[in-house]
Design an enzyme around this catalytic site. Structure first.
Site, PDB file in Angstrom:
ATOM      1  N   ASP A   1     -11.119  27.759  -7.208  1.00 38.01           N
ATOM      2  CA  ASP A   1      -9.676  27.792  -7.428  1.00 38.01           C
ATOM      3  C   ASP A   1      -9.025  28.614  -6.319  1.00 38.01           C
ATOM      4  O   ASP A   1      -9.705  29.344  -5.581  1.00 38.01           O
ATOM      5  CB  ASP A   1      -9.402  28.422  -8.797  1.00 38.01           C
ATOM      6  CG  ASP A   1      -8.040  28.045  -9.371  1.00 38.01           C
ATOM      7  OD1 ASP A   1      -7.252  27.388  -8.662  1.00 38.01           O
ATOM      8  OD2 ASP A   1      -7.761  28.427 -10.520  1.00 38.01           O
ATOM      9  N   LYS A   2      -7.706  28.488  -6.248  1.00 36.11           N
ATOM     10  CA  LYS A   2      -6.931  29.201  -5.222  1.00 36.11           C
ATOM     11  C   LYS A   2      -5.642  29.700  -5.854  1.00 36.11           C
ATOM     12  O   LYS A   2      -5.095  29.059  -6.761  1.00 36.11           O
ATOM     13  CB  LYS A   2      -6.641  28.229  -4.079  1.00 36.11           C
ATOM     14  CG  LYS A   2      -5.665  28.703  -3.044  1.00 36.11           C
ATOM     15  CD  LYS A   2      -4.311  28.061  -3.193  1.00 36.11           C
ATOM     16  CE  LYS A   2      -3.324  28.504  -2.137  1.00 36.11           C
ATOM     17  NZ  LYS A   2      -1.976  27.958  -2.360  1.00 36.11           N
ATOM     18  N   HIS A   3      -5.171  30.845  -5.385  1.00 31.72           N
ATOM     19  CA  HIS A   3      -3.857  31.328  -5.818  1.00 31.72           C
ATOM     20  C   HIS A   3      -3.113  31.881  -4.612  1.00 31.72           C
ATOM     21  O   HIS A   3      -3.701  32.553  -3.762  1.00 31.72           O
ATOM     22  CB  HIS A   3      -4.012  32.432  -6.867  1.00 31.72           C
ATOM     23  CG  HIS A   3      -2.695  33.004  -7.298  1.00 31.72           C
ATOM     24  ND1 HIS A   3      -1.884  32.380  -8.209  1.00 31.72           N
ATOM     25  CD2 HIS A   3      -2.038  34.126  -6.917  1.00 31.72           C
ATOM     26  CE1 HIS A   3      -0.786  33.080  -8.369  1.00 31.72           C
ATOM     27  NE2 HIS A   3      -0.848  34.154  -7.596  1.00 31.72           N
ATOM     28  N   SER A   4      -1.812  31.591  -4.575  1.00 30.78           N
ATOM     29  CA  SER A   4      -0.979  32.183  -3.533  1.00 30.78           C
ATOM     30  C   SER A   4       0.080  33.045  -4.213  1.00 30.78           C
ATOM     31  O   SER A   4       0.582  32.685  -5.278  1.00 30.78           O
ATOM     32  CB  SER A   4      -0.319  31.066  -2.731  1.00 30.78           C
ATOM     33  OG  SER A   4       0.853  31.560  -2.104  1.00 30.78           O
TER      34      SER A   4
ATOM     35  N   THR B   1       4.140  24.767  -6.888  1.00 27.07           N
ATOM     36  CA  THR B   1       3.298  23.611  -6.590  1.00 27.07           C
ATOM     37  C   THR B   1       3.610  22.422  -7.505  1.00 27.07           C
ATOM     38  O   THR B   1       3.649  21.275  -7.057  1.00 27.07           O
ATOM     39  CB  THR B   1       1.818  24.034  -6.720  1.00 27.07           C
ATOM     40  OG1 THR B   1       1.579  25.019  -5.723  1.00 27.07           O
ATOM     41  CG2 THR B   1       0.868  22.885  -6.512  1.00 27.07           C
TER      42      THR B   1
ATOM     43  N   ARG C   1       8.505  41.982 -18.550  1.00 23.22           N
ATOM     44  CA  ARG C   1       8.548  42.799 -17.328  1.00 23.22           C
ATOM     45  C   ARG C   1       9.812  42.525 -16.542  1.00 23.22           C
ATOM     46  O   ARG C   1      10.388  43.437 -15.950  1.00 23.22           O
ATOM     47  CB  ARG C   1       7.303  42.533 -16.471  1.00 23.22           C
ATOM     48  CG  ARG C   1       6.080  43.269 -16.998  1.00 23.22           C
ATOM     49  CD  ARG C   1       4.828  42.762 -16.355  1.00 23.22           C
ATOM     50  NE  ARG C   1       4.876  42.865 -14.910  1.00 23.22           N
ATOM     51  CZ  ARG C   1       4.182  42.075 -14.097  1.00 23.22           C
ATOM     52  NH1 ARG C   1       3.406  41.129 -14.581  1.00 23.22           N
ATOM     53  NH2 ARG C   1       4.265  42.240 -12.797  1.00 23.22           N
TER      54      ARG C   1
ATOM     55  N   SER D   1      -1.877  40.202 -14.373  1.00 27.64           N
ATOM     56  CA  SER D   1      -1.130  38.988 -14.672  1.00 27.64           C
ATOM     57  C   SER D   1      -1.704  37.799 -13.892  1.00 27.64           C
ATOM     58  O   SER D   1      -2.035  36.748 -14.466  1.00 27.64           O
ATOM     59  CB  SER D   1       0.342  39.222 -14.290  1.00 27.64           C
ATOM     60  OG  SER D   1       1.057  38.026 -14.301  1.00 27.64           O
TER      61      SER D   1
ATOM     62  N   LYS E   1      -4.804  34.722 -15.676  1.00 28.40           N
ATOM     63  CA  LYS E   1      -4.590  33.269 -15.727  1.00 28.40           C
ATOM     64  C   LYS E   1      -5.671  32.539 -14.907  1.00 28.40           C
ATOM     65  O   LYS E   1      -6.175  31.506 -15.313  1.00 28.40           O
ATOM     66  CB  LYS E   1      -3.197  32.923 -15.178  1.00 28.40           C
ATOM     67  CG  LYS E   1      -2.090  33.348 -16.147  1.00 28.40           C
ATOM     68  CD  LYS E   1      -0.712  33.165 -15.566  1.00 28.40           C
ATOM     69  CE  LYS E   1      -0.385  34.212 -14.524  1.00 28.40           C
ATOM     70  NZ  LYS E   1       1.009  34.478 -14.275  1.00 28.40           N
ATOM     71  N   LYS E   2      -5.994  33.101 -13.741  1.00 29.61           N
ATOM     72  CA  LYS E   2      -6.994  32.444 -12.898  1.00 29.61           C
ATOM     73  C   LYS E   2      -8.379  32.498 -13.556  1.00 29.61           C
ATOM     74  O   LYS E   2      -9.130  31.528 -13.522  1.00 29.61           O
ATOM     75  CB  LYS E   2      -7.029  33.104 -11.514  1.00 29.61           C
ATOM     76  CG  LYS E   2      -5.848  32.695 -10.662  1.00 29.61           C
ATOM     77  CD  LYS E   2      -5.969  31.259 -10.181  1.00 29.61           C
ATOM     78  CE  LYS E   2      -4.697  30.498 -10.251  1.00 29.61           C
ATOM     79  NZ  LYS E   2      -4.814  29.080  -9.855  1.00 29.61           N
TER      80      LYS E   2
HETATM   81  N1  URA Z   1       2.807  36.264 -10.294  1.00 30.42           N
HETATM   82  C1  URA Z   1       2.285  36.414 -11.528  1.00 30.42           C
HETATM   83  O1  URA Z   1       1.718  35.496 -12.099  1.00 30.42           O
HETATM   84  N2  URA Z   1       2.397  37.620 -12.095  1.00 30.42           N
HETATM   85  C2  URA Z   1       2.998  38.668 -11.513  1.00 30.42           C
HETATM   86  O2  URA Z   1       3.036  39.716 -12.092  1.00 30.42           O
HETATM   87  C3  URA Z   1       3.545  38.476 -10.235  1.00 30.42           C
HETATM   88  C4  URA Z   1       3.437  37.261  -9.641  1.00 30.42           C
END
Ligand code: URA
Length: 434
Positions: A79-82, A119, A167, A182, A186-187
């Site tokens: 997986d990838k996250h930006s 995305t 938040r 956070s 999720k990842k």
């Molecule tokens: N993206 C997220 O999913 N959570 C954060 O707290 C900041 C950016």
């Protein structure tokens, strides 16, 4: 009383034990924790921080507040996250590219909010394409094509959904341990066995400086590894858009350009290859990121990544001949207007946030979650830093729904570019963590 005790520890600057954080995160997910307690929790951590062991415990606890996906696929699942930026359509290139390299990429992504894009919005510019996929469809499509890009269901990390919304209201978005927990909860819930992160720093990014981006990258990698997920991060520049387009359908055109005619010197292509190389090392496919990037380039040039993209589009409900007839399918705004530099010199500064806001004003982004957007509008042919211009050189083309909206955008786009005697393109990749 357990919530008050935990909040008291956080107020005193002590990091709670893992069991307490697990209890609190479960309560965030199932509603046992009140909004007042959740707000105090976020503010306490924002003020006093958390140590690494507690950050890992909170991340795991938030992951376990909902469903954790399991994969039974014949190859490594990655997986990838930006952290988000402008013209950042990397996921749309990277997922099919990795699939063409023999990896499996069931990618859970988000929608755009504020000046940065999402995305899912980019993909949904393709008519008929569906991103709300039930888990069995996500698994089937990933198994068949090697990749799928879908929205996370509400069962993924519900504790994060609750805390993230709070938040924003409690001015606690800018807390490193909360950002880390956070993103990673999720990842981790997405069930991949390796993760690559693109942590951006610069005027168009969540982290405004390179130093802040580095700090976030290190914290993300250390925490992910503490949670047992092999992870690497690239720290990348966001002082100019990744692709020379901002706006959903316009960015899809850039993706197709990379898939059909890759030029490794072009930023979207370069970043996709670099991230591919990093995650291929983690997945045990190659010895070095450079070797991985070279292998990935062959999958772009031989057309196999483009084929995977076409398969994914069709499997997710898009047209079967999208690659051949993309122009007939992608929505086009009625007005296209070049914005001239108005001065001679080099592009020295691009105000990414301002350009992102122009795209929002044109209708291409949303100020509030759930708002509808127009996929056709935005900016294309955005000139890069260091580009020599004279007064008549276009610095971008506005795509608008009306002449009046183009009028409104024009001055803001021109003001988004500073032209000076000296203008230098910064390196795209500043470093790596992990
Ligand atoms: N993206 C997220 O999913 N959570 C954060 O707290 C900041 C950016």
């Amino acid at each position: 009383m357990q919530a008050q005790r935990i909040l008291g520890q956080i107020r005193a600057g002590q990091s709670p034990h893992a069991e307490d954080l697990t209890w609190f995160a479960q309560g965030l997910g199932d509603g046992r924790i009140s909004d007042a307690q959740a707000g105090a929790f976020a503010m306490g951590i924002c003020r006093n921080g958390l140590d690494m062991a507690a950050t890992v415990a909170l991340t795991k606890a938030m992951r376990d507040s909902g469903e954790v996906l399991q994969w039974d696929l014949p190859g490594p699942v990655v997986d990838k996250h930006s952290t988000g930026g402008l013209g950042d359509a990397v996921s749309l290139v990277l997922a099919p590219l990795l699939a063409a390299c023999g990896l499996y990429v069931p990618m859970l992504s988000g929608r755009g909010l504020g000046h940065t894009g999402g995305t899912l919005d980019k993909l949904e510019a393709i008519p008929g394409l569906v991103t709300e996929l039930p888990q069995d469809a996500l698994a089937r499509i990933t198994g068949q094509t090697g990749c799928a890009i879908a929205a996370a269901s509400p069962q993924i990390a519900p504790a994060d959904a609750r805390l993230y919304a709070l938040r924003d209201e409690t001015a606690t978005v800018e807390s490193l341990p909360l950002i880390v927990a956070s993103i990673l909860s999720k990842k981790l819930a997405g069930g991949a066995s390796a993760l690559v992160l693109d942590v951006k720093g610069g005027s168009g990014a969540f982290m405004q400086t390179r130093e802040a981006a580095k700090e976030l990258a290190r914290a993300l990698v250390e925490t992910a590894q503490g949670c047992g997920l092999p992870t690497r991060a690239l720290i990348t520049d966001m002082n100019q858009p990744v692709a020379p387009a901002i706006g959903n359908a316009l960015e899809v055109i850039e993706v197709l350009d990379v898939l059909r005619a890759p030029r490794p010197e072009q930023r979207l292509c370069q970043l996709s290859l670099a991230l591919a190389g990093e995650v291929m090392v983690l997945a045990g496919q190659v010895e070095s990121a450079e070797q991985g990037a070279r292998q990935a380039l062959t999958k772009l040039t031989d057309g196999s990544a483009a084929e995977r993209f076409a398969d994914m589009v069709m499997a997710q409900g898009g047209p079967g001949d999208f690659l051949e007839r993309s122009q007939a399918y992608l929505p086009q705004a009625p007005v296209a207007r070049p914005v001239l530099a108005g001065d001679a010199g080099k592009i020295a500064v691009i105000d990414g946030r301002a350009l992102g806001q122009v795209v929002m004003m044109l209708g291409g982004g949303r100020a509030r979650a759930g708002e509808a957007i127009d996929p056709s509008v935005g900016l294309s042919a955005v000139a890069g830093l260091g580009t020599p211009v004279d007064a008549q050189t276009p610095v971008a083309v506005i795509h608008a729904r009306s002449e009046a909206e183009a009028d409104e955008a024009e001055a803001a786009v021109r003001a988004g570019f500073q032209i000076a005697q000296i203008g230098v393109a910064p390196p795209l990749i500043h470093g790596r963590a992990g």
